[in-house]
Scaffold this motif. Sequence first.
Motif, PDB file in Angstrom:
ATOM      1  N   SER A   1       0.674  -1.196  -0.026  1.00  8.99           N
ATOM      2  CA  SER A   1      -0.234   0.140  -0.248  1.00  8.99           C
ATOM      3  C   SER A   1       0.984   2.041  -0.267  1.00  8.99           C
ATOM      4  O   SER A   1       0.510   1.955  -0.692  1.00  8.99           O
TER       5      SER A   1
ATOM      6  N   CYS B   1       1.943  -5.637 -13.795  1.00 12.52           N
ATOM      7  CA  CYS B   1       0.595  -6.129 -14.050  1.00 12.52           C
ATOM      8  C   CYS B   1      -0.510  -6.088 -14.814  1.00 12.52           C
ATOM      9  O   CYS B   1      -0.762  -4.802 -15.519  1.00 12.52           O
TER      10      CYS B   1
ATOM     11  N   ALA C   1      -4.412  -7.945 -12.258  1.00 13.09           N
ATOM     12  CA  ALA C   1      -4.648  -6.883 -11.838  1.00 13.09           C
ATOM     13  C   ALA C   1      -5.657  -6.699 -11.078  1.00 13.09           C
ATOM     14  O   ALA C   1      -6.234  -6.733  -9.867  1.00 13.09           O
ATOM     15  N   GLN C   2      -6.743  -7.395 -11.544  1.00 12.09           N
ATOM     16  CA  GLN C   2      -8.698  -7.769 -11.186  1.00 12.09           C
ATOM     17  C   GLN C   2      -8.645  -9.339 -10.450  1.00 12.09           C
ATOM     18  O   GLN C   2      -9.666  -8.778  -9.340  1.00 12.09           O
TER      19      GLN C   2
ATOM     20  N   LEU D   1      -6.320  -9.840  -8.673  1.00 15.72           N
ATOM     21  CA  LEU D   1      -5.154  -9.637  -6.723  1.00 15.72           C
ATOM     22  C   LEU D   1      -6.505  -8.889  -6.176  1.00 15.72           C
ATOM     23  O   LEU D   1      -6.785  -8.841  -5.516  1.00 15.72           O
ATOM     24  N   THR D   2      -7.076  -7.716  -6.813  1.00 16.60           N
ATOM     25  CA  THR D   2      -8.479  -6.591  -6.661  1.00 16.60           C
ATOM     26  C   THR D   2      -9.363  -7.701  -6.133  1.00 16.60           C
ATOM     27  O   THR D   2      -9.786  -7.480  -3.876  1.00 16.60           O
ATOM     28  N   ARG D   3      -9.393  -8.977  -6.466  1.00 15.54           N
ATOM     29  CA  ARG D   3     -10.817  -9.087  -6.006  1.00 15.54           C
ATOM     30  C   ARG D   3     -10.250 -10.298  -4.678  1.00 15.54           C
ATOM     31  O   ARG D   3     -10.882 -10.173  -3.723  1.00 15.54           O
TER      32      ARG D   3
ATOM     33  N   ILE E   1      -7.943  -9.385  -2.811  1.00 19.55           N
ATOM     34  CA  ILE E   1      -8.069  -8.353  -1.853  1.00 19.55           C
ATOM     35  C   ILE E   1      -9.406  -8.275  -0.712  1.00 19.55           C
ATOM     36  O   ILE E   1      -9.665  -7.768   0.269  1.00 19.55           O
ATOM     37  N   GLN E   2     -10.193  -7.993  -2.280  1.00 20.46           N
ATOM     38  CA  GLN E   2     -11.585  -7.749  -1.826  1.00 20.46           C
ATOM     39  C   GLN E   2     -12.134  -9.145  -0.165  1.00 20.46           C
ATOM     40  O   GLN E   2     -12.959  -8.603   0.382  1.00 20.46           O
TER      41      GLN E   2
ATOM     42  N   ARG F   1     -10.161  -8.379   3.149  1.00 21.96           N
ATOM     43  CA  ARG F   1     -11.009  -7.306   4.330  1.00 21.96           C
ATOM     44  C   ARG F   1     -12.540  -7.453   4.319  1.00 21.96           C
ATOM     45  O   ARG F   1     -12.529  -7.867   5.180  1.00 21.96           O
TER      46      ARG F   1
END
Length: 151
Positions: A27, A129, A134-135, A137-139, A141-142, A145
């Motif tokens: 981050s 990336c 990226a999509q 990784l984003t999913r 991490i979401q 979270r």
Amino acid sequence: MAPMPKSLSEASLQLEQQLCFALYSTSLAMTKLYKPQLQQIGLTYPQYLAMLALWEHDGLTVSALGEQLHLDSGTLTPLLKRLESADLVSRQRDDEDERRVMVRLTPAGKRLKSRAMRIPATMLDAAQCAPTEAQTLTRQIQMLRNRLSTA
């Protein structure tokens, strides 16, 4: 439950083995890369996130915006005041319910979107990336979270 072997226990306390540190340091690196891009359009990183949410759904309540950004009103209010001072958003009491404050983009806030359009691709290039990576990784991490939020 059997005690952990000493080597596993010690390894679990190594800094580079910590998921929290990987997320934190990533981050920091990400926001450092964003900084010069955002300076060109006059936004801080938290302001950029608020603008992203409003470019997607103009006319959110302050509480809905806070939920979307995972920010409390004590953090969000000064951020919105700065965006309002920059003439990018306006805040108005809702005509139907005066307890609610609506946040709307100004014409300048709407125009800023076109200047921000290059930022996502620039960041993907810097991260080396592909969009699909990226999509994914984003999913992931979401999902993490969301699990942590309900823990």
